[in-house]
Design a protein around this motif. Structure first.
Motif, short mmCIF file in Angstrom:
data_model
loop_
_atom_site.label_atom_id
_atom_site.label_comp_id
_atom_site.label_asym_id
_atom_site.label_seq_id
_atom_site.Cartn_x
_atom_site.Cartn_y
_atom_site.Cartn_z
N THR A 29 0.87 -1.17 0.00
CA THR A 29 0.00 0.00 0.00
C THR A 29 0.91 1.22 0.00
O THR A 29 1.77 1.35 0.88
N ILE A 30 0.74 2.11 -0.98
CA ILE A 30 1.64 3.25 -1.15
C ILE A 30 0.89 4.55 -0.86
O ILE A 30 -0.18 4.80 -1.44
N VAL A 31 1.45 5.36 0.05
CA VAL A 31 0.88 6.67 0.35
C VAL A 31 1.98 7.72 0.20
O VAL A 31 3.17 7.40 0.22
N GLY A 32 1.56 8.98 0.05
CA GLY A 32 2.53 10.01 -0.27
C GLY A 32 2.72 11.10 0.76
O GLY A 32 3.42 12.08 0.50
N SER A 33 2.12 10.97 1.95
CA SER A 33 2.25 12.02 2.96
C SER A 33 2.15 11.42 4.36
O SER A 33 1.67 10.30 4.55
N SER A 34 2.58 12.22 5.34
CA SER A 34 2.49 11.78 6.73
C SER A 34 1.05 11.57 7.16
O SER A 34 0.73 10.61 7.87
N ALA A 35 0.18 12.47 6.72
CA ALA A 35 -1.24 12.36 7.10
C ALA A 35 -1.84 11.07 6.55
O ALA A 35 -2.56 10.34 7.27
N GLU A 36 -1.55 10.77 5.28
CA GLU A 36 -2.06 9.53 4.68
C GLU A 36 -1.49 8.31 5.41
O GLU A 36 -2.18 7.31 5.63
N ALA A 37 -0.21 8.39 5.77
CA ALA A 37 0.45 7.27 6.45
C ALA A 37 -0.23 6.98 7.78
O ALA A 37 -0.50 5.83 8.11
N LYS A 38 -0.50 8.02 8.55
CA LYS A 38 -1.14 7.83 9.86
C LYS A 38 -2.54 7.24 9.70
O LYS A 38 -2.92 6.31 10.43
N ALA A 39 -3.30 7.75 8.75
CA ALA A 39 -4.67 7.26 8.54
C ALA A 39 -4.66 5.81 8.06
O ALA A 39 -5.47 4.99 8.52
N THR A 40 -3.74 5.49 7.16
CA THR A 40 -3.67 4.13 6.61
C THR A 40 -3.20 3.15 7.67
O THR A 40 -3.68 2.02 7.75
N TRP A 41 -2.22 3.57 8.48
CA TRP A 41 -1.70 2.71 9.54
C TRP A 41 -2.81 2.31 10.50
O TRP A 41 -2.86 1.16 10.97
N GLU A 42 -3.72 3.22 10.79
CA GLU A 42 -4.79 2.94 11.75
C GLU A 42 -5.78 1.91 11.22
O GLU A 42 -6.48 1.26 12.00
N THR A 43 -5.87 1.76 9.91
CA THR A 43 -6.88 0.88 9.33
C THR A 43 -6.29 -0.42 8.79
O THR A 43 -7.03 -1.27 8.30
N GLY A 44 -4.96 -0.59 8.85
CA GLY A 44 -4.33 -1.77 8.28
C GLY A 44 -3.58 -2.59 9.30
O GLY A 44 -3.47 -2.22 10.47
N ASP A 45 -3.05 -3.72 8.83
CA ASP A 45 -2.25 -4.60 9.67
C ASP A 45 -0.95 -4.86 8.92
O ASP A 45 -0.83 -5.83 8.16
N PHE A 46 0.04 -3.98 9.12
CA PHE A 46 1.25 -4.00 8.31
C PHE A 46 2.42 -4.65 9.03
O PHE A 46 2.61 -4.47 10.23
N ASP A 47 3.18 -5.41 8.27
CA ASP A 47 4.38 -6.06 8.79
C ASP A 47 5.62 -5.18 8.63
O ASP A 47 6.56 -5.26 9.42
N VAL A 48 5.62 -4.35 7.57
CA VAL A 48 6.78 -3.52 7.24
C VAL A 48 6.31 -2.13 6.83
O VAL A 48 5.28 -1.99 6.17
N VAL A 49 7.06 -1.11 7.23
CA VAL A 49 6.84 0.25 6.75
C VAL A 49 8.12 0.73 6.09
O VAL A 49 9.19 0.76 6.72
N LEU A 50 8.04 1.07 4.79
CA LEU A 50 9.16 1.71 4.09
C LEU A 50 8.93 3.21 4.17
O LEU A 50 7.98 3.74 3.57
N LEU A 51 9.77 3.91 4.90
CA LEU A 51 9.51 5.30 5.26
C LEU A 51 10.60 6.21 4.68
O LEU A 51 11.77 6.10 5.04
N ASP A 52 10.17 7.11 3.80
CA ASP A 52 11.12 8.09 3.24
C ASP A 52 11.52 9.08 4.33
O ASP A 52 10.68 9.56 5.10
N LYS A 53 12.82 9.38 4.41
CA LYS A 53 13.32 10.28 5.45
C LYS A 53 12.77 11.69 5.29
O LYS A 53 12.46 12.37 6.27
N ARG A 54 12.62 12.13 4.05
CA ARG A 54 12.15 13.50 3.82
C ARG A 54 10.95 13.48 2.89
O ARG A 54 11.05 13.10 1.74
N LEU A 55 9.82 13.94 3.39
CA LEU A 55 8.60 14.00 2.61
C LEU A 55 8.31 15.45 2.24
O LEU A 55 8.42 16.34 3.08
N GLN A 56 7.93 15.68 1.00
CA GLN A 56 7.63 17.04 0.56
C GLN A 56 6.46 17.60 1.36
O GLN A 56 5.49 16.91 1.65
N GLY A 57 6.59 18.84 1.73
CA GLY A 57 5.53 19.49 2.49
C GLY A 57 5.63 19.27 3.98
O GLY A 57 4.79 19.72 4.75
N GLY A 58 6.68 18.55 4.39
CA GLY A 58 6.87 18.30 5.81
C GLY A 58 7.50 19.48 6.51
O GLY A 58 7.74 20.54 5.91
#
Length: 292
Positions: A29-58
């Motif tokens: 599941t691919i998301v493009g922002s911190s807000a999307e990541a938080k919302a998606t994390w709350e609704t899923g059951d993930f084994d791994v998170v690939l997290l970009d160090k720097r997100l645009q708009g952060g």
């Protein structure tokens, strides 16, 4: 199977991740922002998170690390991905719970594949002794026909492993095991104390053919040779496109010589996906193969 959340805002990198995950048979599941990541994390059951160090708009150059500290992906292995691995950011990431980090360079696809494979083995070890999540099996089943031939094969192998290891005592012995003469798609070690499975061989071999066309006698004959070379082994042949009619005659002939082949077509696999008791369905398939 791994369920992977990718937090990355670069479209080119998103495409790279999607290709890697698809080729390895993982659900992404691919998301493009911190807000999307938080919302998606709350609704899923993930084994791994690939997290970009720097997100645009952060908020700054380490907003991916900020997300790691605030979201607390406590149940997943977090891999921080960065274009520049400075010591301060990496230290912060590990303090925040990161499992490891990767650098965006030409070796990223190779290293990421290796890291995910290691995590997969850890997750599978944790799953032993408890039911495999039905939602993940059904999600993988829905994507079985997508992608390249390699990706399709990997997905079916992963699905087979999830089917077989959902039975207590049936453990993964290996995947894509190569010898000078052949390759074994999936090998299962039988340590079950169930009266039915305890009478079965110590090793169960599984062949995977995720083809749209039917599997014929040459492929089944070749698999029969693999099983026959291991006295007492039981063989499961999973074919998404089904089998040609003569294949069943081959299986019956082999059975008269003491070789047991369980032919699993698409309808059988769908039953394994949808059932509440995979143990009983697998037993039924073995019994059916012995009586036909």
């Amino acid at each position: 199977m791994l369920n992977v959340l990718v937090v990355e805002d670069d479209p080119a990198m998103q495409e790279t991740y999607a290709e890697i995950l698809a080729d390895e048979g993982y659900v992404g599941t691919i998301v493009g922002s911190s807000a999307e990541a938080k919302a998606t994390w709350e609704t899923g059951d993930f084994d791994v998170v690939l997290l970009d160090k720097r997100l645009q708009g952060g908020s700054g150059p380490d907003d991916g690390v900020d997300l790691l500290e605030s979201a607390r992906f406590s149940t997943a292995k977090v891999l921080l991905v960065t274009g520049f691995a400075d010591e301060g950011s990496i230290r912060r990431a590990f303090r925040g719970g990161a499992y490891d980090y990767l650098v965006k360079d030409p070796l990223l696809p190779t290293l990421l594949t290796a890291k995910l494979s290691q995590i997969r083995e850890t997750v599978r070890a944790q799953q032993r002794g408890r039911p495999v999540a039905d939602a993940l099996i059904r999600q993988l089943w829905s994507k079985l026909g997508e992608g390249s031939a390699h990706a399709k094969g990997r997905r079916l192998e992963e699905l087979i492993l999830m089917f077989m290891t959902s039975v207590p005592g049936l453990l993964e012995a290996g995947r894509n095991l190569r010898t000078p003469a052949e390759e074994l798609d999936v090998a299962i070690r039988n340590e079950s104390t169930d009266p039915f499975w305890s009478k079965q061989p110590a090793f169960i071999l599984c062949e995977a053919k995720n083809w749209t066309k039917s599997v014929g006698t040459p492929e089944v004959g070749w698999f029969a040779t693999k099983v026959q070379d291991r006295p007492g082994a039981l063989g499961f042949f999973f074919a998404a496109g089904g089998f040609t009619g003569p294949v069943y005659d081959v299986a019956r002939t082999k059975r008269t010589h003491g070789l047991r082949l369980v032919l699993v077509d698409r309808s059988d696999m769908e039953e394994l996906v949808m059932t509440d008791d995979r143990n009983e369905v697998l037993k039924k398939l073995v019994t059916k193969a012995e009586l036909q």
